[in-house]
Design a protein around this motif. Sequence first.
Motif, PDB file in Angstrom:
ATOM      1  N   UNK A 174      26.519  96.026  28.287  1.00 50.46           N
ATOM      2  CA  UNK A 174      26.191  94.694  28.785  1.00 50.46           C
ATOM      3  C   UNK A 174      26.703  94.553  30.216  1.00 50.46           C
ATOM      4  N   UNK A 175      26.052  93.693  30.950  1.00 55.31           N
ATOM      5  CA  UNK A 175      26.481  93.370  32.313  1.00 55.31           C
ATOM      6  C   UNK A 175      27.008  91.949  32.298  1.00 55.31           C
ATOM      7  N   UNK A 176      28.155  91.760  32.905  1.00 52.66           N
ATOM      8  CA  UNK A 176      28.804  90.454  32.939  1.00 52.66           C
ATOM      9  C   UNK A 176      29.395  90.208  34.319  1.00 52.66           C
ATOM     10  N   UNK A 177      29.342  88.984  34.768  1.00 52.02           N
ATOM     11  CA  UNK A 177      29.937  88.636  36.053  1.00 52.02           C
ATOM     12  C   UNK A 177      31.424  88.975  36.009  1.00 52.02           C
ATOM     13  N   UNK A 178      31.898  89.649  37.028  1.00 51.59           N
ATOM     14  CA  UNK A 178      33.311  90.057  37.099  1.00 51.59           C
ATOM     15  C   UNK A 178      34.158  88.848  37.492  1.00 51.59           C
ATOM     16  N   UNK A 179      34.989  88.346  36.575  1.00 53.77           N
ATOM     17  CA  UNK A 179      35.796  87.170  36.904  1.00 53.77           C
ATOM     18  C   UNK A 179      36.825  87.451  37.993  1.00 53.77           C
ATOM     19  N   UNK A 180      37.126  88.718  38.225  1.00 58.11           N
ATOM     20  CA  UNK A 180      38.082  89.081  39.268  1.00 58.11           C
ATOM     21  C   UNK A 180      37.400  89.708  40.481  1.00 58.11           C
ATOM     22  N   UNK A 181      36.065  89.645  40.511  1.00 55.15           N
ATOM     23  CA  UNK A 181      35.308  90.230  41.608  1.00 55.15           C
ATOM     24  C   UNK A 181      35.577  89.521  42.921  1.00 55.15           C
ATOM     25  N   UNK A 218      30.452  86.789  44.279  1.00 56.81           N
ATOM     26  CA  UNK A 218      29.676  86.369  43.100  1.00 56.81           C
ATOM     27  C   UNK A 218      28.617  87.404  42.754  1.00 56.81           C
ATOM     28  N   UNK A 219      28.586  88.506  43.475  1.00 57.86           N
ATOM     29  CA  UNK A 219      27.629  89.588  43.218  1.00 57.86           C
ATOM     30  C   UNK A 219      28.293  90.781  42.525  1.00 57.86           C
ATOM     31  N   UNK A 220      29.537  90.637  42.084  1.00 61.59           N
ATOM     32  CA  UNK A 220      30.250  91.734  41.426  1.00 61.59           C
ATOM     33  C   UNK A 220      30.110  91.618  39.906  1.00 61.59           C
ATOM     34  N   UNK A 221      29.548  92.666  39.303  1.00 60.67           N
ATOM     35  CA  UNK A 221      29.333  92.685  37.858  1.00 60.67           C
ATOM     36  C   UNK A 221      30.078  93.848  37.222  1.00 60.67           C
ATOM     37  N   UNK A 222      30.476  93.657  35.972  1.00 60.82           N
ATOM     38  CA  UNK A 222      31.110  94.704  35.170  1.00 60.82           C
ATOM     39  C   UNK A 222      30.091  95.189  34.151  1.00 60.82           C
ATOM     40  N   UNK A 223      30.098  96.483  33.892  1.00 60.83           N
ATOM     41  CA  UNK A 223      29.222  97.065  32.887  1.00 60.83           C
ATOM     42  C   UNK A 223      30.114  97.702  31.843  1.00 60.83           C
ATOM     43  N   UNK A 224      29.823  97.468  30.580  1.00 62.40           N
ATOM     44  CA  UNK A 224      30.627  98.081  29.544  1.00 62.40           C
ATOM     45  C   UNK A 224      29.974  98.022  28.182  1.00 62.40           C
ATOM     46  N   UNK A 276      36.402  97.103  23.918  1.00 56.20           N
ATOM     47  CA  UNK A 276      37.641  96.545  24.443  1.00 56.20           C
ATOM     48  C   UNK A 276      37.733  96.596  25.969  1.00 56.20           C
ATOM     49  N   UNK A 277      36.981  97.484  26.601  1.00 56.90           N
ATOM     50  CA  UNK A 277      37.075  97.664  28.051  1.00 56.90           C
ATOM     51  C   UNK A 277      35.716  97.434  28.689  1.00 56.90           C
ATOM     52  N   UNK A 278      35.390  96.176  28.903  1.00 58.30           N
ATOM     53  CA  UNK A 278      34.077  95.867  29.461  1.00 58.30           C
ATOM     54  C   UNK A 278      33.852  96.576  30.783  1.00 58.30           C
ATOM     55  N   UNK A 279      34.890  96.755  31.589  1.00 55.22           N
ATOM     56  CA  UNK A 279      34.713  97.417  32.868  1.00 55.22           C
ATOM     57  C   UNK A 279      34.895  98.926  32.747  1.00 55.22           C
ATOM     58  N   UNK A 280      34.858  99.449  31.525  1.00 54.68           N
ATOM     59  CA  UNK A 280      35.074 100.866  31.311  1.00 54.68           C
ATOM     60  C   UNK A 280      33.960 101.760  31.798  1.00 54.68           C
ATOM     61  N   UNK A 334      31.211  99.205  37.759  1.00 56.21           N
ATOM     62  CA  UNK A 334      31.094  97.918  38.444  1.00 56.21           C
ATOM     63  C   UNK A 334      29.928  98.070  39.398  1.00 56.21           C
ATOM     64  N   UNK A 335      29.208  96.993  39.605  1.00 52.42           N
ATOM     65  CA  UNK A 335      28.017  97.093  40.445  1.00 52.42           C
ATOM     66  C   UNK A 335      27.603  95.715  40.922  1.00 52.42           C
ATOM     67  N   UNK A 336      26.537  95.689  41.706  1.00 50.69           N
ATOM     68  CA  UNK A 336      25.984  94.427  42.182  1.00 50.69           C
ATOM     69  C   UNK A 336      25.056  93.840  41.123  1.00 50.69           C
ATOM     70  N   UNK A 337      24.764  92.573  41.259  1.00 55.27           N
ATOM     71  CA  UNK A 337      23.890  91.875  40.319  1.00 55.27           C
ATOM     72  C   UNK A 337      22.521  92.563  40.227  1.00 55.27           C
ATOM     73  N   UNK A 338      21.996  93.034  41.358  1.00 54.11           N
ATOM     74  CA  UNK A 338      20.660  93.638  41.343  1.00 54.11           C
ATOM     75  C   UNK A 338      20.640  94.996  40.638  1.00 54.11           C
ATOM     76  N   UNK A 339      21.783  95.696  40.579  1.00 52.18           N
ATOM     77  CA  UNK A 339      21.841  96.989  39.896  1.00 52.18           C
ATOM     78  C   UNK A 339      22.244  96.870  38.426  1.00 52.18           C
ATOM     79  N   UNK A 340      22.831  95.749  38.049  1.00 50.13           N
ATOM     80  CA  UNK A 340      23.362  95.568  36.697  1.00 50.13           C
ATOM     81  C   UNK A 340      22.330  95.793  35.588  1.00 50.13           C
TER      82      UNK A 340
END
Length: 91
Positions: free
Chosen positions: A12-19, A22-28, A33-37, A40-46
Amino acid sequence: MSEMQHTPGPWVATLDPQGLTSDDYLIGEEGGPNLDGVATCSKRDAPLISTAPRLLAALIAAERLFEHTWAMNGTIHKEMKAAIKEATTSA
């Protein structure tokens, strides 16, 4: 073909709360347990990155069908095999 070593999907892609933006996304891994495992990428690549496990599984299935149905080794089949090898071979 080598055994896959990637983080299992679905991802899943989720907005990175620590990015930083506002274009920083986490993929996991979904529910993992580790969504950012994974990445990390931009919204357009997520969407593309988060869909990678499904795309790879579909490509493997299509390559097997192609190989068994047409028993050909043409350009498309070679490209499919090369992409699968690249995606499943450890760096």
